[in-house]
Each structure stands twice: as structure tokens, then as C-alpha cells.
Design a protein around this motif. Structure first.
Motif, short mmCIF file in Angstrom:
data_model
loop_
_atom_site.label_atom_id
_atom_site.label_comp_id
_atom_site.label_asym_id
_atom_site.label_seq_id
_atom_site.Cartn_x
_atom_site.Cartn_y
_atom_site.Cartn_z
N ILE A 64 -42.02 -70.93 55.06
CA ILE A 64 -42.20 -72.37 55.26
C ILE A 64 -43.13 -72.86 54.16
CG2 ILE A 64 -43.12 -74.17 56.78
CD1 ILE A 64 -42.63 -72.20 59.12
N ASP A 65 -42.74 -73.93 53.50
CA ASP A 65 -43.61 -74.57 52.52
C ASP A 65 -44.38 -75.64 53.28
OD1 ASP A 65 -44.86 -75.60 50.34
OD2 ASP A 65 -43.05 -76.30 49.34
N CYS A 81 -58.38 -69.97 66.34
CA CYS A 81 -56.94 -70.07 66.56
C CYS A 81 -56.24 -68.84 65.99
CB CYS A 81 -56.36 -71.31 65.86
SG CYS A 81 -56.94 -72.89 66.49
N GLN A 82 -54.99 -68.69 66.33
CA GLN A 82 -54.12 -67.69 65.71
C GLN A 82 -52.74 -68.31 65.61
OE1 GLN A 82 -54.18 -64.31 68.32
NE2 GLN A 82 -52.63 -65.14 69.67
N THR A 83 -51.90 -67.69 64.80
CA THR A 83 -50.54 -68.20 64.66
C THR A 83 -49.60 -67.35 65.50
OG1 THR A 83 -50.15 -66.87 62.68
CG2 THR A 83 -50.93 -69.15 62.36
N GLU A 84 -48.54 -68.00 65.94
CA GLU A 84 -47.53 -67.33 66.76
C GLU A 84 -46.15 -67.75 66.25
OE1 GLU A 84 -46.19 -67.83 71.33
OE2 GLU A 84 -48.32 -67.43 71.01
N ASP A 85 -45.32 -66.75 65.99
CA ASP A 85 -43.95 -66.98 65.53
C ASP A 85 -43.05 -66.99 66.76
OD1 ASP A 85 -41.28 -66.68 64.55
OD2 ASP A 85 -42.04 -65.74 62.73
N VAL A 86 -42.45 -68.15 67.04
CA VAL A 86 -41.54 -68.29 68.17
C VAL A 86 -40.17 -68.67 67.61
CG1 VAL A 86 -41.05 -69.53 70.32
CG2 VAL A 86 -43.43 -69.05 69.66
N ASP A 87 -39.29 -67.67 67.53
CA ASP A 87 -37.94 -67.89 67.00
C ASP A 87 -37.96 -68.54 65.62
OD1 ASP A 87 -36.79 -66.79 69.33
OD2 ASP A 87 -36.92 -68.72 70.35
N GLY A 88 -38.85 -68.07 64.75
CA GLY A 88 -38.91 -68.59 63.39
C GLY A 88 -39.72 -69.86 63.23
N ARG A 89 -40.26 -70.38 64.31
CA ARG A 89 -41.16 -71.53 64.25
C ARG A 89 -42.58 -71.02 64.39
NH1 ARG A 89 -39.31 -75.94 68.42
NH2 ARG A 89 -40.88 -77.16 67.29
#
Length: 153
Positions: A64-65, A81-89
Motif C-alpha cells: 500500500i502506498d 498501537c499495532q497493525t493488523e492485516d485483515v484480508d489484505g487491509r
């Protein structure tokens, strides 16, 4: 702008993303969104740029740009915070309660970078000194030892 989030000067790096409201642990804060393309396309597109806001997503080599509020969330070795990949989002999630007025941060865990260094200036008490992931730090150390060993031979 995303409701409840503002961009302003940061002591970590240039500009940062701050919350104007309290955020509960576990809440989705913002989505990291923008145009998507392959890592190879990103490498070609940004080969002469020093700064990018690329974020790996999904399992198919896409990035993702980042072009929005989330691109201003700075790295910290003691993130809220942390990041979470949900089906490519990619969603930025609160990992603890966050008070209104706080700067939002997450660990970048960079890897596969052409850069020799990605120094960290987050100011956290337990700052690791780098924005690279622990796995990337170990990989680079192994590579350096192998190169030193080859040179000594």
C-alpha cells in the motif's frame, strides 16, 4: 482527515498523528490505505526517493502506498498501537487505552530494505535504536558475520 485524529509536529519525527479523543484498548484507530501495487512496481516507482510510505499487505506481495492520516503515525519501540492485516487491509489498532492528546505510534518492524540503517529516535526508555524488525536485525548480523569471515579468509 479521520474524525478524532489530527496531524501536528512530533518530537519523534517531523509530523505525527495525535488523537483528540480517548481510545480504548482493542479499538480500530484508522486504516492504512492508499493505492496498491506489487513490491516490484514500488521498487521501480520509488527507486530514487529517500522517503516512502509503503506498507506490505496480504500474502501476495502487494504494498500500500500510504496516502492519508495513517502515514503520519510514527514508529516507537514502546508503541500504543499495532497493525493488523485483515484480508489484505491494514488497520491500526490500540494495544492499550490511549488518552486524548496522545501521539499514536506503532513498531514499524521494517524488513527487506536496501537502506543500511533505519535508526530510531523514538525516545522510549527501552529504545532498540532501529526501526528494523528483530528478525531483520538478526539477518543483517548474520550477513555481516559471513562477510567478515569471507574477508578474513
Amino acid at each position: 482527515m479521520v474524525d478524532g485524529l489530527i496531524i501536528r509536529s512530533s518530537s519523534i519525527h517531523a509530523a505525527g498523528c495525535y488523537t483528540t479523543r480517548a481510545i480504548k484498548k482493542g479499538a480500530r484507530v484508522v486504516e492504512y490505505d492508499g493505492p496498491r501495487f506489487t513490491k516490484d512496481e514500488a521498487d521501480d516507482r520509488y527507486q530514487d526517493r529517500d522517503i516512502t510510505y509503503l506498507f506490505s499487505c496480504g500474502t501476495d506481495g502487494m504494498v500500500i502506498d500510504g496516502f492519508g492520516t495513517a502515514m503520519f503515525i510514527n514508529h516507537s519501540c514502546d508503541p500504543n498501537c499495532q497493525t493488523e492485516d485483515v484480508d489484505g487491509r491494514i488497520f491500526v489498532m490500540a494495544i492499550r487505552d490511549i488518552a486524548a492528546g496522545s501521539e499514536l505510534t506503532y513498531e514499524y518492524n521494517l524488513y527487506d530494505s536496501d537502506d543500511a540503517e533505519q535508526d530510531c529516535y523514538c525516545g522510549a526508555e527501552q529504545c532498540r535504536g532501529t526501526m528494523f524488525s528483530e528478525a531483520e536485525v538478526k539477518k543483517r548480523a548474520r550477513k555481516a558475520r559471513a562477510a567478515a569471515k569471507a574477508k578474513a579468509s
